[in-house]
Motif scaffolding. Structure first.
Motif, PDB file in Angstrom:
ATOM      1  N   TRP A  62      47.189  36.082  29.726  1.00  0.00           N
ATOM      2  CA  TRP A  62      46.722  35.162  30.750  1.00  0.00           C
ATOM      3  C   TRP A  62      46.767  35.879  32.090  1.00  0.00           C
ATOM      4  N   ASN A  63      45.602  36.048  32.637  1.00  0.00           N
ATOM      5  CA  ASN A  63      45.509  36.691  33.940  1.00  0.00           C
ATOM      6  C   ASN A  63      45.732  35.619  35.006  1.00  0.00           C
ATOM      7  N   ALA A  64      47.001  35.250  35.185  1.00  0.00           N
ATOM      8  CA  ALA A  64      47.325  34.126  36.055  1.00  0.00           C
ATOM      9  C   ALA A  64      47.130  34.459  37.531  1.00  0.00           C
ATOM     10  N   LEU A  65      47.209  35.724  37.877  1.00  0.00           N
ATOM     11  CA  LEU A  65      47.084  36.117  39.276  1.00  0.00           C
ATOM     12  C   LEU A  65      45.928  37.103  39.411  1.00  0.00           C
ATOM     13  N   ASP A  66      44.741  36.577  39.613  1.00  0.00           N
ATOM     14  CA  ASP A  66      43.568  37.463  39.715  1.00  0.00           C
ATOM     15  C   ASP A  66      42.973  37.500  41.113  1.00  0.00           C
ATOM     16  N   PHE A  67      43.661  36.835  42.073  1.00  0.00           N
ATOM     17  CA  PHE A  67      43.242  36.849  43.477  1.00  0.00           C
ATOM     18  C   PHE A  67      41.804  36.354  43.660  1.00  0.00           C
ATOM     19  N   GLY A  68      41.438  35.335  42.899  1.00  0.00           N
ATOM     20  CA  GLY A  68      40.141  34.689  43.084  1.00  0.00           C
ATOM     21  C   GLY A  68      38.970  35.353  42.398  1.00  0.00           C
ATOM     22  N   ARG A  69      39.242  36.356  41.550  1.00  0.00           N
ATOM     23  CA  ARG A  69      38.120  37.049  40.894  1.00  0.00           C
ATOM     24  C   ARG A  69      37.341  36.108  39.990  1.00  0.00           C
ATOM     25  N   ASN A  70      38.063  35.345  39.149  1.00  0.00           N
ATOM     26  CA  ASN A  70      37.339  34.483  38.216  1.00  0.00           C
ATOM     27  C   ASN A  70      36.672  33.310  38.945  1.00  0.00           C
ATOM     28  N   GLY A  71      37.303  32.861  40.038  1.00  0.00           N
ATOM     29  CA  GLY A  71      36.650  31.827  40.831  1.00  0.00           C
ATOM     30  C   GLY A  71      35.321  32.311  41.388  1.00  0.00           C
ATOM     31  N   ALA A  72      35.289  33.585  41.807  1.00  0.00           N
ATOM     32  CA  ALA A  72      34.036  34.153  42.299  1.00  0.00           C
ATOM     33  C   ALA A  72      33.012  34.267  41.181  1.00  0.00           C
ATOM     34  N   ARG A  73      33.499  34.673  39.981  1.00  0.00           N
ATOM     35  CA  ARG A  73      32.576  34.759  38.847  1.00  0.00           C
ATOM     36  C   ARG A  73      32.042  33.386  38.471  1.00  0.00           C
ATOM     37  N   LEU A  74      32.899  32.370  38.567  1.00  0.00           N
ATOM     38  CA  LEU A  74      32.460  31.010  38.268  1.00  0.00           C
ATOM     39  C   LEU A  74      31.394  30.550  39.276  1.00  0.00           C
ATOM     40  N   GLY A  75      31.618  30.840  40.554  1.00  0.00           N
ATOM     41  CA  GLY A  75      30.618  30.495  41.555  1.00  0.00           C
ATOM     42  C   GLY A  75      29.294  31.205  41.301  1.00  0.00           C
ATOM     43  N   GLN A  76      29.386  32.448  40.845  1.00  0.00           N
ATOM     44  CA  GLN A  76      28.175  33.193  40.513  1.00  0.00           C
ATOM     45  C   GLN A  76      27.436  32.546  39.335  1.00  0.00           C
ATOM     46  N   ALA A  77      28.200  32.151  38.301  1.00  0.00           N
ATOM     47  CA  ALA A  77      27.585  31.523  37.134  1.00  0.00           C
ATOM     48  C   ALA A  77      26.943  30.191  37.497  1.00  0.00           C
ATOM     49  N   GLU A  78      27.611  29.412  38.334  1.00  0.00           N
ATOM     50  CA  GLU A  78      27.034  28.127  38.744  1.00  0.00           C
ATOM     51  C   GLU A  78      25.783  28.339  39.600  1.00  0.00           C
ATOM     52  N   GLY A  79      25.801  29.365  40.428  1.00  0.00           N
ATOM     53  CA  GLY A  79      24.602  29.678  41.204  1.00  0.00           C
ATOM     54  C   GLY A  79      23.449  30.089  40.317  1.00  0.00           C
TER      55      GLY A  79
END
Length: 470
Positions: free
Chosen positions: A350-367
């Motif tokens: 579990w990459n619990a501390l990714d400093f917002g990387r997956n959040g950025a990827r999620l925003g990219q996917a939603e875009g």
């Protein structure tokens, strides 16, 4: 009972699938609300036949060319190759959700210093050791949050998009072949009529020169007619070049080198005529039928599934690794079950501390999903506009052909009356030839108007999304 609790918990977690479930585009129904096209004209709202629309033109040469193009054109081969890639990617993603097992055999030969194995003092010599091992390992990652399910879902949508793109390539190709063929027959017929016009003007020039020598015509009359002859000859040159260009285009479309079809298609034939009735269906049927719209919808489904895939990547991952092996220092140890060893290793990641990387990827996917939704809506509107424009043009061309046919009928009657007057001795040969020239010009107008009408019929079939094969 206690041992079953973790398994039940894992099963419950595995039933969880993160990300939005695809429910289809929201704008399709609103955009396609009209029950019929606004400018249907002399058409029928019956559902058209998807494949082989060109057979309605009743031209065997065109039928053969289209079949050859669908078989050998490179653009179709490219689209089909991409479809095979998409199907293979789907099979791979399905297989990646299953356990992975590897079988391996190992033989190791080591030369160690004397005493190196027992901890004694080395005497400068070496001692050899052999090691034999056979075993296999297996690994499996539990699809806790549906990431693998979303991956397969996205791949399946990709296959649908690739299938629609093959159909779209077929639609474009059949329209290109039919359009080039219609233009070829138009140019061939216009060449015949242009040469006939030039010959008529030469005869008028010869008679005018005779009259000039007899003193009944002026030099101005002669020069005026000579200018018309030059004009007729000049008009033939670009038409001749266009005919050759369409011959080359057809050769390339059927997957052949330019010039290959010259002998086959050199004999002029009439421009094919569209059927009396054209079935166009309604907008809702159009959206279900047009491959580019279907491809855009499948891309939207793919982008939606990738949102869930991105969300699942941020969740904990549980996998199992199992190892079983048997072996020893002698080959016979491979058959001694007493040397069997095994290990089972559960692993939590579990990459619990990714400093917002997956959040950025999620925003990219939603875009990307929002972009695909906008592109789908654009494809829908473009399809409806194409169909409306094509229907309007086709209806106008039918009226133009009817007007040109009436003009030709008038020119035919005038030429026939002039022939009667000439035979009765009350009209000159020059007047008779000029009337024949006008009749030929009127026929040229009919041929050109017919070719444009048939080309607009071809464009209408493309706009309706016809010509693909399931």
């Amino acid at each position: 009972m206690r041992k079953l609790i973790p398994l039940v918990s894992l099963a419950a977690l595995a039933a969880c699938t993160v990300g939005p479930n695809y429910e289809g585009p929201k704008s399709a129904g609103a955009v396609a609300a009209p029950a019929a096209f606004a400018r249907a004209g002399q058409t029928s709202t019956a559902q058209p036949v998807v494949a082989d629309w060109w057979r309605g033109l009743n031209d065997a040469a065109l039928d053969a060319l289209v079949e050859r193009a669908l078989k050998d054109n490179p653009s179709i081969a490219v689209a089909e190759a991409r479809l095979r890639q998409a199907r293979s990617a789907l099979r791979l993603d399905k297989a990646n959700g299953l356990p992975n097992a590897n079988v391996q055999g190992t033989y190791l030969r080591a030369e160690l210093p004397n005493g190196g194995l027992t901890g004694g003092t080395a005497d400068g010599g070496t001692q050899g050791i052999d090691f034999y091992n056979v075993g296999f390992d297996a690994s499996w990652e539990i699809d806790l949050f549906g990431g693998q399910k979303r991956r397969v879902e996205a791949a399946r949508a990709g296959v649908g998009a690739a299938e629609a793109q093959v159909a779209d390539a077929q639609v474009s190709l059949t329209a290109e072949v039919a359009s080039a063929y219609v233009n070829l027959r138009d140019r061939q017929r216009r060449l015949e009529l242009g040469r006939a016009t030039a010959e008529t003007r030469r005869r008028i020039l010869a008679l005018t020169e005779q009259r000039f020598r007899a003193g009944t015509a002026s030099q101005l009359d002669v020069e005026r007619i000579r200018g018309l002859v030059v004009e007729s000859d000049a008009a033939i040159v670009p038409i001749d070049a266009e005919r050759d260009a369409y011959l080359n285009a057809l050769a390339v479309l059927v997957g052949e080198a330019p010039g290959t079809l010259d002998a086959e298609l050199s004999a002029p034939r009439p421009v094919p005529l569209p059927p009396a009735r054209v079935d166009v269906g309604d907008p809702a049927q159009l959206l279900e039928r047009r491959p580019d719209v279907r491809a855009a919808e499948r891309v939207l489904a793919q982008r939606t599934a990738q949102i869930g895939l991105t969300k699942a990547a941020a969740m904990p991952r549980i996998s199992f690794l199992g190892l079983i092996g048997i072996g020893g220092t002698k080959p016979g140890d491979l058959f001694d079950l007493g040397n069997l060893a095994g290990i089972a290793v559960p692993r939590l990641q579990w990459n619990a501390l990714d400093f917002g990387r997956n959040g950025a990827r999620l925003g990219q996917a939603e875009g990307q999903r929002d972009e695909a939704a906008a592109q789908y809506r654009g494809a829908v509107l473009t399809a409806l506009r194409d169909a409306e424009d094509a229907l309007s043009r086709y209806a106008a061309r039918r009226a133009s052909v009817a007007a040109a046919a009436r003009s030709k009928a008038t020119a035919d009657r005038a030429a026939a009356l002039m022939q009667q007057r000439y035979r009765a001795g009350v009209a000159t040969l020059i007047d008779t030839l000029d009337a024949e020239r006008q009749r030929t010009a009127a026929e040229q107008s009919v041929v050109q108007a017919t070719a444009v009408m048939t080309a607009d019929y071809v464009a209408l079939q493309k706009a309706l999304g016809l010509g693909w094969r399931t």
